[in-house]
Design a protein around this motif. Sequence first.
Motif, mmCIF file in Angstrom:
data_model
loop_
_atom_site.group_PDB
_atom_site.id
_atom_site.type_symbol
_atom_site.label_atom_id
_atom_site.label_comp_id
_atom_site.label_asym_id
_atom_site.label_seq_id
_atom_site.Cartn_x
_atom_site.Cartn_y
_atom_site.Cartn_z
ATOM 1 N N VAL A 1 0.763 -1.317 0.062
ATOM 2 C CA VAL A 1 0.010 -0.007 0.037
ATOM 3 C C VAL A 1 0.822 1.205 -0.117
ATOM 4 C CG1 VAL A 1 -1.728 1.310 1.275
ATOM 5 C CG2 VAL A 1 -1.972 -1.111 1.197
ATOM 6 N N VAL A 2 1.727 1.102 0.824
ATOM 7 C CA VAL A 2 2.631 2.483 0.910
ATOM 8 C C VAL A 2 3.684 2.623 -0.432
ATOM 9 C CG1 VAL A 2 4.515 3.464 2.113
ATOM 10 C CG2 VAL A 2 2.968 2.212 3.323
ATOM 11 N N LEU A 3 4.179 1.490 -0.779
ATOM 12 C CA LEU A 3 5.090 1.601 -1.897
ATOM 13 C C LEU A 3 4.193 2.020 -3.196
ATOM 14 C CD1 LEU A 3 7.789 -1.066 -1.147
ATOM 15 C CD2 LEU A 3 8.144 1.196 -1.333
ATOM 16 N N GLY A 4 3.315 1.284 -3.179
ATOM 17 C CA GLY A 4 2.314 1.360 -4.506
ATOM 18 C C GLY A 4 1.639 2.946 -4.665
ATOM 19 N N GLY A 5 1.472 3.480 -3.547
ATOM 20 C CA GLY A 5 1.021 4.959 -3.281
ATOM 21 C C GLY A 5 1.981 5.938 -3.748
ATOM 22 N N MET A 6 3.320 5.589 -3.494
ATOM 23 C CA MET A 6 4.524 6.325 -3.698
ATOM 24 C C MET A 6 4.649 6.259 -5.488
ATOM 25 S SD MET A 6 6.997 5.366 -0.714
ATOM 26 C CE MET A 6 8.433 6.234 -1.360
ATOM 27 N N LEU A 7 4.419 5.173 -5.820
ATOM 28 C CA LEU A 7 4.705 4.998 -7.394
ATOM 29 C C LEU A 7 3.699 5.650 -8.057
ATOM 30 C CD1 LEU A 7 6.354 3.651 -9.457
ATOM 31 C CD2 LEU A 7 4.851 1.798 -9.432
ATOM 32 N N LEU A 8 2.507 5.489 -7.646
ATOM 33 C CA LEU A 8 1.236 6.524 -8.141
ATOM 34 C C LEU A 8 1.539 8.039 -8.099
ATOM 35 C CD1 LEU A 8 -1.913 4.584 -7.136
ATOM 36 C CD2 LEU A 8 -0.814 4.530 -9.442
ATOM 37 N N TRP A 9 2.305 8.374 -7.178
ATOM 38 C CA TRP A 9 2.432 9.695 -6.789
ATOM 39 C C TRP A 9 3.331 10.226 -7.855
ATOM 40 C CZ3 TRP A 9 0.200 13.613 -3.932
ATOM 41 C CH2 TRP A 9 1.196 14.766 -3.565
ATOM 42 N N VAL A 10 4.554 9.614 -7.966
ATOM 43 C CA VAL A 10 5.549 10.185 -8.933
ATOM 44 C C VAL A 10 5.287 9.681 -10.506
ATOM 45 C CG1 VAL A 10 7.305 9.892 -6.946
ATOM 46 C CG2 VAL A 10 6.898 8.044 -8.637
ATOM 47 N N GLY A 11 4.248 8.973 -10.544
ATOM 48 C CA GLY A 11 4.039 8.474 -11.895
ATOM 49 C C GLY A 11 4.701 7.246 -12.238
ATOM 50 N N ALA B 1 19.709 -10.000 -8.350
ATOM 51 C CA ALA B 1 18.686 -9.808 -9.268
ATOM 52 C C ALA B 1 18.195 -8.244 -9.325
ATOM 53 C CB ALA B 1 17.588 -10.666 -9.157
ATOM 54 N N VAL B 2 18.166 -7.633 -7.963
ATOM 55 C CA VAL B 2 17.684 -6.317 -8.088
ATOM 56 C C VAL B 2 19.276 -5.636 -8.478
ATOM 57 C CG1 VAL B 2 17.596 -4.368 -6.343
ATOM 58 C CG2 VAL B 2 16.409 -6.555 -5.839
ATOM 59 N N LYS B 3 20.221 -5.883 -8.305
ATOM 60 C CA LYS B 3 21.306 -5.095 -8.900
ATOM 61 C C LYS B 3 21.417 -4.981 -10.299
ATOM 62 C CE LYS B 3 26.382 -4.396 -8.528
ATOM 63 N NZ LYS B 3 27.615 -4.887 -7.673
ATOM 64 N N ALA B 4 21.012 -6.429 -10.999
ATOM 65 C CA ALA B 4 20.943 -6.506 -12.462
ATOM 66 C C ALA B 4 19.449 -5.755 -13.101
ATOM 67 C CB ALA B 4 20.513 -7.950 -12.847
ATOM 68 N N LEU B 5 18.635 -5.570 -12.195
ATOM 69 C CA LEU B 5 17.519 -4.751 -12.656
ATOM 70 C C LEU B 5 17.559 -3.228 -12.672
ATOM 71 C CD1 LEU B 5 14.506 -6.635 -10.797
ATOM 72 C CD2 LEU B 5 14.908 -6.295 -13.297
ATOM 73 N N THR B 6 18.568 -2.470 -11.593
ATOM 74 C CA THR B 6 18.749 -1.242 -11.719
ATOM 75 C C THR B 6 19.312 -0.652 -12.777
ATOM 76 O OG1 THR B 6 20.888 -1.796 -10.528
ATOM 77 C CG2 THR B 6 19.010 -1.369 -8.898
ATOM 78 N N ARG B 7 19.939 -1.652 -13.593
ATOM 79 C CA ARG B 7 20.811 -1.054 -14.880
ATOM 80 C C ARG B 7 19.490 -0.464 -15.879
ATOM 81 N NH1 ARG B 7 23.752 -6.659 -15.915
ATOM 82 N NH2 ARG B 7 25.116 -6.673 -14.221
ATOM 83 N N ASP B 8 18.190 -0.793 -15.866
ATOM 84 C CA ASP B 8 17.351 -0.565 -16.696
ATOM 85 C C ASP B 8 15.981 0.176 -15.898
ATOM 86 O OD1 ASP B 8 18.836 -1.386 -19.177
ATOM 87 O OD2 ASP B 8 18.055 -3.471 -18.449
ATOM 88 N N ASN B 9 15.940 0.007 -14.697
ATOM 89 C CA ASN B 9 14.776 0.535 -13.964
ATOM 90 C C ASN B 9 15.079 1.313 -12.902
ATOM 91 O OD1 ASN B 9 12.659 -1.643 -14.871
ATOM 92 N ND2 ASN B 9 14.287 -2.727 -14.572
ATOM 93 N N ALA B 10 14.226 2.253 -12.509
ATOM 94 C CA ALA B 10 14.298 3.379 -11.237
ATOM 95 C C ALA B 10 14.269 2.352 -9.922
ATOM 96 C CB ALA B 10 13.084 4.333 -11.214
ATOM 97 N N PRO B 11 15.029 2.658 -9.016
ATOM 98 C CA PRO B 11 14.794 1.935 -7.587
ATOM 99 C C PRO B 11 13.430 2.121 -7.171
ATOM 100 C CG PRO B 11 16.558 3.462 -7.612
ATOM 101 C CD PRO B 11 15.970 3.853 -8.862
ATOM 102 N N LEU B 12 12.479 3.030 -7.084
ATOM 103 C CA LEU B 12 11.231 2.996 -6.719
ATOM 104 C C LEU B 12 10.295 2.108 -7.507
ATOM 105 C CD1 LEU B 12 9.102 3.774 -4.596
ATOM 106 C CD2 LEU B 12 8.457 5.748 -6.147
#
Length: 278
Positions: free
Chosen positions: A47-57, A163-174
């Motif tokens: 709920v918290v992280l989903g709300g933050m993602l919706l807030w920033v787009g 896996a997270v480290k690999a994902l950071t190459r193409d995706n924002a942390p949030l």
Amino acid sequence: MTKQSQGALLMLASAFLFSAHLLILKHASLSLHPFQIAFLRNTMASVVLGGMLLWVGPSMIRNGRTFALRCVLGAGAGLALYYANANAPLAAVTLIFHARIFLLLALASLILKEQISPPRWLAIIMGFTGIIIVIMPDRTGGWSMGLLAATAAAALSSGSQIAVKALTRDNAPLTIAAFSQLAITALSAPMAIPVWLAPPLPAMALIGTAAAFSAMAALAAAKAFSLTQASVVSPMDNAGIVLSAALGFVFFGEAPGPGIVIGAILVLGGAFYVAQKT
């Protein structure tokens, strides 16, 4: 106060908050199954992280296969950690989970092809030896499912972080954090359904508090690393092992045995060396 001092204090606060979050969830496990606790905690975080993602787009996740692997490993790590927390001494669980740094370094070398010096390999071997000593059964009993679950949590968490480290190459942390948390919540639901009970309000309050403590621990650690070098703040994170031992003794009467003490010496020694060479 210097940035080094601020960073050290923030990491110490992070260690305390993480230990306190496990202690609180251990109390919650007296009335709820750890798998249900994991699902409820994941739902609150979603709920918290989903709300933050919706807030920033929101943005779409890239590299779907790695993302799926991260979610499966992350869900398994959370379930294993909370099961271990409910069925093993708090100090042992925290010690084993902290030792995931050695698994992370080994995986980084094998999968990401990062260079590891021979002395650091010796530190990794020290850490693995410490884990083995902690989980080995004594003469009076068999293998502890709680300690084995803690080991599984450490291994799965290490794979998830790779896996997270690999994902950071193409995706924002949030984006990674929010979508991962939503997926992990869904993946943890099937394990919670068979053991579901109507959660009492005190247990819900405990889980909510623990989730807040966990989030604050992550934020404090991130801020600490942003202020100074890892070699300055990482040793303070290991204070969480001592804090967990103290909290487990005070609230649950858990006195660390010889195996935990010897294992802690090896794990802390190896972790301290790794931190100094980071």
